[in-house]
Design a protein around this motif. Structure first.
Motif, mmCIF file in Angstrom:
data_model
loop_
_atom_site.group_PDB
_atom_site.id
_atom_site.type_symbol
_atom_site.label_atom_id
_atom_site.label_comp_id
_atom_site.label_asym_id
_atom_site.label_seq_id
_atom_site.Cartn_x
_atom_site.Cartn_y
_atom_site.Cartn_z
ATOM 1 N N ALA A 294 29.639 -32.316 30.629
ATOM 2 C CA ALA A 294 30.813 -32.192 31.267
ATOM 3 C C ALA A 294 32.403 -31.391 30.494
ATOM 4 C CB ALA A 294 31.526 -33.565 31.030
ATOM 5 N N LEU A 295 32.006 -31.515 29.146
ATOM 6 C CA LEU A 295 32.592 -30.643 28.555
ATOM 7 C C LEU A 295 32.576 -28.339 28.787
ATOM 8 C CD1 LEU A 295 32.429 -31.585 24.845
ATOM 9 C CD2 LEU A 295 34.200 -31.363 26.282
ATOM 10 N N MET A 296 31.118 -28.398 29.295
ATOM 11 C CA MET A 296 30.656 -27.212 29.893
ATOM 12 C C MET A 296 31.258 -27.273 31.166
ATOM 13 S SD MET A 296 29.018 -25.842 27.318
ATOM 14 C CE MET A 296 28.268 -24.317 27.996
ATOM 15 N N PHE A 297 31.556 -27.789 32.309
ATOM 16 C CA PHE A 297 32.309 -27.622 33.273
ATOM 17 C C PHE A 297 33.546 -27.522 33.614
ATOM 18 C CE2 PHE A 297 28.034 -28.552 34.856
ATOM 19 C CZ PHE A 297 27.528 -27.506 36.341
ATOM 20 N N ARG A 298 33.693 -28.381 31.917
ATOM 21 C CA ARG A 298 35.689 -27.826 31.746
ATOM 22 C C ARG A 298 36.083 -26.477 32.063
ATOM 23 N NH1 ARG A 298 39.887 -27.448 32.085
ATOM 24 N NH2 ARG A 298 41.860 -28.494 30.924
ATOM 25 N N GLN A 299 35.013 -25.806 31.258
ATOM 26 C CA GLN A 299 35.309 -24.496 31.229
ATOM 27 C C GLN A 299 35.512 -24.006 32.740
ATOM 28 O OE1 GLN A 299 36.390 -22.070 28.940
ATOM 29 N NE2 GLN A 299 36.192 -20.497 29.920
ATOM 30 N N LEU A 300 35.043 -24.372 33.528
ATOM 31 C CA LEU A 300 35.286 -23.750 35.484
ATOM 32 C C LEU A 300 36.656 -23.991 35.633
ATOM 33 C CD1 LEU A 300 31.745 -23.405 35.458
ATOM 34 C CD2 LEU A 300 32.276 -21.865 35.084
ATOM 35 N N SER A 301 36.501 -25.008 35.686
ATOM 36 C CA SER A 301 37.744 -26.177 36.995
ATOM 37 C C SER A 301 38.792 -26.770 35.857
ATOM 38 C CB SER A 301 37.029 -26.984 38.005
ATOM 39 O OG SER A 301 38.233 -27.934 38.333
ATOM 40 N N ASP A 302 39.817 -26.999 36.096
ATOM 41 C CA ASP A 302 40.501 -27.934 35.760
ATOM 42 C C ASP A 302 40.400 -29.488 36.443
ATOM 43 O OD1 ASP A 302 41.500 -25.817 33.593
ATOM 44 O OD2 ASP A 302 43.685 -25.802 35.770
ATOM 45 N N ASP A 303 39.728 -29.715 37.399
ATOM 46 C CA ASP A 303 39.539 -31.066 37.735
ATOM 47 C C ASP A 303 38.085 -31.255 37.525
ATOM 48 O OD1 ASP A 303 39.888 -33.287 39.082
ATOM 49 O OD2 ASP A 303 40.059 -32.033 40.890
#
Length: 339
Positions: free
Chosen positions: A162-171
């Motif tokens: 989840a933290l890794m995908f947060r780098q790619l999107s604010d949502d």
């Protein structure tokens, strides 16, 4: 394309993905007799393209493998379709058995059979796997950047995911599903990054116009999502190695099974190397190909040293039975390569 097998090879490569083909390429270029036996079930088959691979970013997986097979054959290597069901030691060699009854002998084995992803049994999830249901932010993250992303809590690496995908999107939303909600430091990390944790079991995925549009919970609530990240449990395709005393074990990160090996790919069974996802579940295509090349080079080096030892024995005692056998094998190897 021939499907015929010779009786014996220097190396049999089991698995024809990036790791297996690059290993075979290194061996064929070293003038080794090598065959790749591939069951035709690549892990990344559902993906539209291979990403993060220098100079070939976005190439369809099937196209990449077709080109690799052509290159291996161009150096005299063989590539055949088949499923390996067993491997056993036969004197100083190995005998590899195929599901169709064929057998082939080899001096060394390179196993690059990859993994099976055990996906959660959620309606609609398997159909979207490799499209908008993803697992790797490096493989597919760019394609879902700035979209509404969900992450399914399935195991010990889900919070990190989840933290890794947060780098790619604010949502980004983390669905607890059937797992306890993260607590302690993990909960603090998620809160600090603005990642909401949604309790409740996921019942199904909502799809419209052949794209993911939402995640439905058991209580009927639907959360609009355009992509869902899932970290499946992985299982190494290694059952056929049981007769050699080699089996998959639990990975230290708790993500499933793998076959442990030295950095070169050498396993605890002499003469057997592994490369790619079967030993390194997190390896992308580029890393798997590099691992296959490394293993292929070390296998060739191992064979060179074996042949050198036999040649030295023959030089010291040219009339011994052992030396005669060594010379015969060296001559046979030269003939295979047209020398």
């Amino acid at each position: 394309m021939t499907q015929e097998l010779d009786d014996s090879y220097d190396v049999v490569v089991v698995g024809g993905g990036a790791a297996g083909l690059n290993g075979a390429l290194m061996l064929a270029r070293s003038r080794r007799s090598v065959v790749v036996v591939d069951a035709g079930e690549p892990r990344n088959a559902p993906a539209e393209g291979v990403h993060g691979l220098l100079a070939r970013d976005g190439v369809p997986p099937g196209e990449l493998l077709a080109r690799g097979r052509e290159e291996v054959r161009g150096y005299g290597g063989h590539v055949v379709t088949g499923e390996v069901t067993a491997a056993r030691r036969d004197g100083d060699r190995f005998t590899v058995a195929l599901a169709d009854g064929r057998e082939v002998r080899a001096r060394r084995l390179l196993v690059t059979t990859g993994l099976v992803d055990e996906l959660p049994e959620i309606p609609g999830l398997r159909d979207r796997w490799g499209k908008d249901v993803l697992h790797c932010p490096y493989c597919h993250g760019w394609e879902v950047r700035d979209r509404a992303i969900g992450v399914l809590l399935t195991g010990p690496v889900s919070v990190h995911q989840a933290l890794m995908f947060r780098q790619l999107s604010d949502d980004v939303v983390l669905f607890a599903h059937t797992s306890p909600r993260p607590a302690g430091e993990e909960a603090e990390q998620l809160a600090a990054r603005g990642i909401r944790v949604v309790p409740g079991e996921v019942a199904s995925l909502e799809v419209a116009d052949d794209r993911l549009v939402g995640v439905r919970l058991g209580d009927g609530a639907v959360f609009a999502r355009e992509a869902l990240a899932v970290g499946p449990r992985v299982v190494a395709r290694a059952d056929f190695l049981a007769d050699l005393g080699l089996k998959a074990v639990e990975h230290p990160k708790g993500i499933g099974e793998h076959v442990p090996a030295e950095p070169t790919g050498l396993t605890e069974v002499p003469g057997v190397w592994v490369a790619g996802n079967v030993t390194d579940p997190s390896a992308q295509v580029g890393a798997s190909a590099a691992a296959g090349a490394l293993a292929g080079a070390h296998i060739n080096g191992d064979l060179v040293m074996e042949e050198t030892r036999r040649a030295v024995d023959a030089l010291r005692d040219p009339f011994s039975a052992r030396s005669e056998a060594a010379v015969a094998e060296l001559v046979a190897g030269d003939r295979r390569h047209g020398l």
